[in-house]
Design an enzyme around this catalytic site. Structure first.
Site, short mmCIF file in Angstrom:
data_model
loop_
_atom_site.label_atom_id
_atom_site.label_comp_id
_atom_site.label_asym_id
_atom_site.label_seq_id
_atom_site.Cartn_x
_atom_site.Cartn_y
_atom_site.Cartn_z
N HIS A 304 0.83 -1.21 0.00
CA HIS A 304 0.00 0.00 0.00
C HIS A 304 0.88 1.27 0.00
O HIS A 304 0.72 2.14 -0.84
CB HIS A 304 -0.92 -0.01 1.23
CG HIS A 304 -1.80 1.19 1.37
ND1 HIS A 304 -3.12 1.19 1.00
CD2 HIS A 304 -1.56 2.43 1.84
CE1 HIS A 304 -3.65 2.38 1.23
NE2 HIS A 304 -2.72 3.16 1.75
N GLU A 305 1.79 1.32 0.95
CA GLU A 305 2.63 2.52 1.05
C GLU A 305 3.54 2.65 -0.18
O GLU A 305 3.81 3.77 -0.61
CB GLU A 305 3.45 2.50 2.34
CG GLU A 305 2.63 2.45 3.64
CD GLU A 305 1.57 3.54 3.76
OE1 GLU A 305 1.75 4.63 3.18
OE2 GLU A 305 0.55 3.30 4.43
N HIS A 308 1.73 4.60 -2.74
CA HIS A 308 1.84 6.05 -2.52
C HIS A 308 3.20 6.55 -3.00
O HIS A 308 3.33 7.59 -3.64
CB HIS A 308 1.70 6.38 -1.03
CG HIS A 308 0.30 6.36 -0.51
ND1 HIS A 308 -0.70 7.16 -1.02
CD2 HIS A 308 -0.27 5.65 0.49
CE1 HIS A 308 -1.83 6.93 -0.34
NE2 HIS A 308 -1.60 6.02 0.57
N GLU A 334 -4.75 8.06 -2.74
CA GLU A 334 -5.23 6.78 -2.21
C GLU A 334 -5.58 5.82 -3.35
O GLU A 334 -5.48 4.60 -3.19
CB GLU A 334 -6.44 7.02 -1.29
CG GLU A 334 -6.82 5.86 -0.41
CD GLU A 334 -5.78 5.50 0.67
OE1 GLU A 334 -4.78 6.21 0.80
OE2 GLU A 334 -5.98 4.47 1.33
ZN LIG Z 1 -3.03 5.29 1.97
#
Ligand SMILES: [Zn+2]
Length: 534
Positions: A304-305, A308, A334
């Site tokens: 997830h990170e 980003h 997001e």
């Molecule tokens: Zn996030």
């Protein structure tokens, strides 16, 4: 999962803004020659270049602030938070002071004609910040900041004791301050629009209602069928098995290798709440977590990170040191983390790629087949806790918060009524009634920090990720590309369509340019049906 890149973006009184005049003015010509892509990112208008040059120290303050926050969450000694808080607050004041000095030059530059897209974007972002500082009296900013600092400390205690009455006076104060903020900022339609705009430029309750209405009923239908079929388990034995942190770290490093994260401009560390922070396009950092069991939480925090981080790392280098060198909104940011975490990371093809690493590093996982692991990664279980939620139930948690915030800001509900309303809505939307306030209204940090108007961006992230998922398949055989481990092709595609522009376009403009529509939930729903009901 939380992402600090959004949280810090939100906590700072202004989004990260940056401008590199040195590079812009002295290397302009040289870099024009080396530019390969058709899009022109360079500043050429003399008034804009002048403004960008004066923006340098503000960019530097912003970058140092990010580094201080990163350090605070990773390596700073626990007892050092007071001086750190003081330093960050002083730097923010300094930043605001320097910002305000740009007011006249910004107005002057705005009168220029024939501005290119990046120049227009640059001025748009400066204007947004100046506008905020101009409209919000320093006293109000200070009150919000103080209430947030005190409120966050009390919220931690209240959550630990599951006692809402401790936090209630702070939330009452914060809601009152945020209502004032909305009035000062001005709005059309609902006062909540003024607050949402701070996190997602131009977002209105109309936009969100249009997304949430079909999303809620369709998701309900999918969820009911999946729970009935039981093909995606509510529990999996792997959730309880303990892992060795060092071994898990090796799996995460393998995941970073699969994602081809750069070694010289990116790093990963550890923190309780995973986050991403960017000091510059050439210095992006993520953290992940090791809780000792249920290894998917650690793996998917990492992925997830990384999503980003990829967005930040792939912004066109000529935008670095300018306010354009960041993701354009929380929702779009997001969308990138969710795209990598869910659409790519939880696919069968990705499981296939990471499976050898699991087998060699986590001996207990070797007993399970690829299909077992896939189902463990995609378990579906209505739960009271947002951060534990799966793809099918996550958005319901957001709808609960959205409805509550809207009512609080409109003055249609008292803070005292909120805990029961929370439980009622959870029961209605998720089908689970929290037993206590720690698992209910006290679970999120956002309200204590004054981040009201933020939550919808999490769901919009899912929605926009669905739009990218649909669009990318017109150009790439996505499943095959992932199966072959050619994730660099996916990264290149995202760079071309989205990342390189940074914050040049507002989130709505960007979606119109890329998809010809904005915030359409049907693509997310198509993906979920295909994945869970096929
Ligand atoms: Zn996030």
């Amino acid at each position: 999962m939380e992402s600090r890149i959004e949280l810090s973006f939100a906590l700072a009184s202004a989004p990260p803004l940056a401008a590199n005049s040195k590079v812009l003015s002295t290397q302009n010509a040289a870099r024009l020659n080396t530019k390969t892509m058709a899009f022109d990112f360079m500043f050429q208008n003399p008034a804009v270049i002048d403004l960008a040059e004066r923006y340098n120290p503000i960019w530097a303050l912003e970058s140092v602030g990010s580094l201080l926050e990163w350090d605070m969450e990773t390596y700073m000694p626990l007892g050092s938070s007071k001086p750190r808080g003081f330093t960050i607050a002083q730097m923010q004041l300094l930043k605001q002071e320097r910002m305000m000095q740009l007011t006249d030059l910004t107005s002057k530059a705005e009168k220029s004609t024939n501005l290119n897209d990046s120049e227009t974007g640059f001025l748009r972002l400066l204007k947004r910040e100046l506008d905020y500082y101009t409209k919000i009296p320093p006293k109000l900013l200070e009150d919000i900041s103080r209430t947030a600092t005190e409120g966050t400390v009390v919220w931690r205690e209240a959550r630990k004791k599951s006692d809402f009455s401790l936090f209630k006076p702070y939330l009452e104060k914060m809601v009152a301050l945020k209502r004032q903020e909305a009035e000062k900022l001005g709005y059309q339609g609902h006062p909540y629009n003024a607050l949402m705009d701070r996190f997602e430029e131009g977002l209105t309750t109309n936009d969100v209602d249009k997304v949430f209405l079909p999303l809620r009923s369709e998701l309900n239908g999918i969820l009911t069928k999946v729970l009935k079929a039981g093909s995606f388990p509510e529990h999996h034995p792997l959730e309880e098995i303990r892992y060795d942190d060092e071994a898990m770290k090796r799996v995460n490093v393998d995941a970073l290798r699969l994602l081809q994260m750069p070694e010289n401009t990116f790093r990963m560390d550890i923190s309780t709440h995973p986050f991403t922070t960017s000091m510059s396009i050439e210095d992006v950092r993520i953290t992940t977590r090791y809780e000792g069991k249920d290894f998917k939480a650690s793996l998917y925090s990492t992925v997830h990170e990384s999503g980003h981080a990829i967005y930040e790392l792939q912004i066109d280098p000529s935008l670095d040191y300018t306010p354009l060198a960041r993701g354009t909104s929380l929702g779009v940011h997001e969308s990138q983390s969710r795209f990598w975490e869910n659409f790519i990371g939880r696919s069968r093809e990705f499981v296939k790629r990471i499976y050898p690493s699991l087998k060699s590093n986590l001996p207990f996982a070797a007993k399970y087949s690829e299909d077992d692991i896939y189902r463990y990664f995609n378990s579906v279980k209505p739960s009271p806790i947002r951060v534990d939620a799966d793809e099918l139930t996550y958005n319901f948690h957001i709808m609960v918060r959205y409805e509550l915030e809207k009512k609080l800001i409109a003055g249609e509900m008292e803070v005292a009524e909120a805990p029961e309303e929370w439980k009622d809505l959870m029961e209605k939307y998720v089908g689970v009634r929290p037993d206590n306030d720690a698992d209910g209204i006290l679970q999120d940090v956002h309200w204590s920090g004054g981040m009201i108007g933020y939550f919808a961006t999490y769901s919009l992230g899912n929605v926009i990720a669905g739009m990218f998922y649909n669009r990318i398949q017109k150009d790439l055989d996505l499943r095959n590309t992932v199966a072959k481990g050619e994730l660099v092709k996916v990264k290149e595609w995202l760079k071309e369509k989205l990342h390189r522009y940074g914050a040049t376009y507002s989130p709505k403009d960007l979606q119109q340019r890329t998809f010809g529509e904005a915030y359409n939930p049907q693509w997310l729903l198509n993906y979920l049906r295909e994945k869970y009901l096929a």
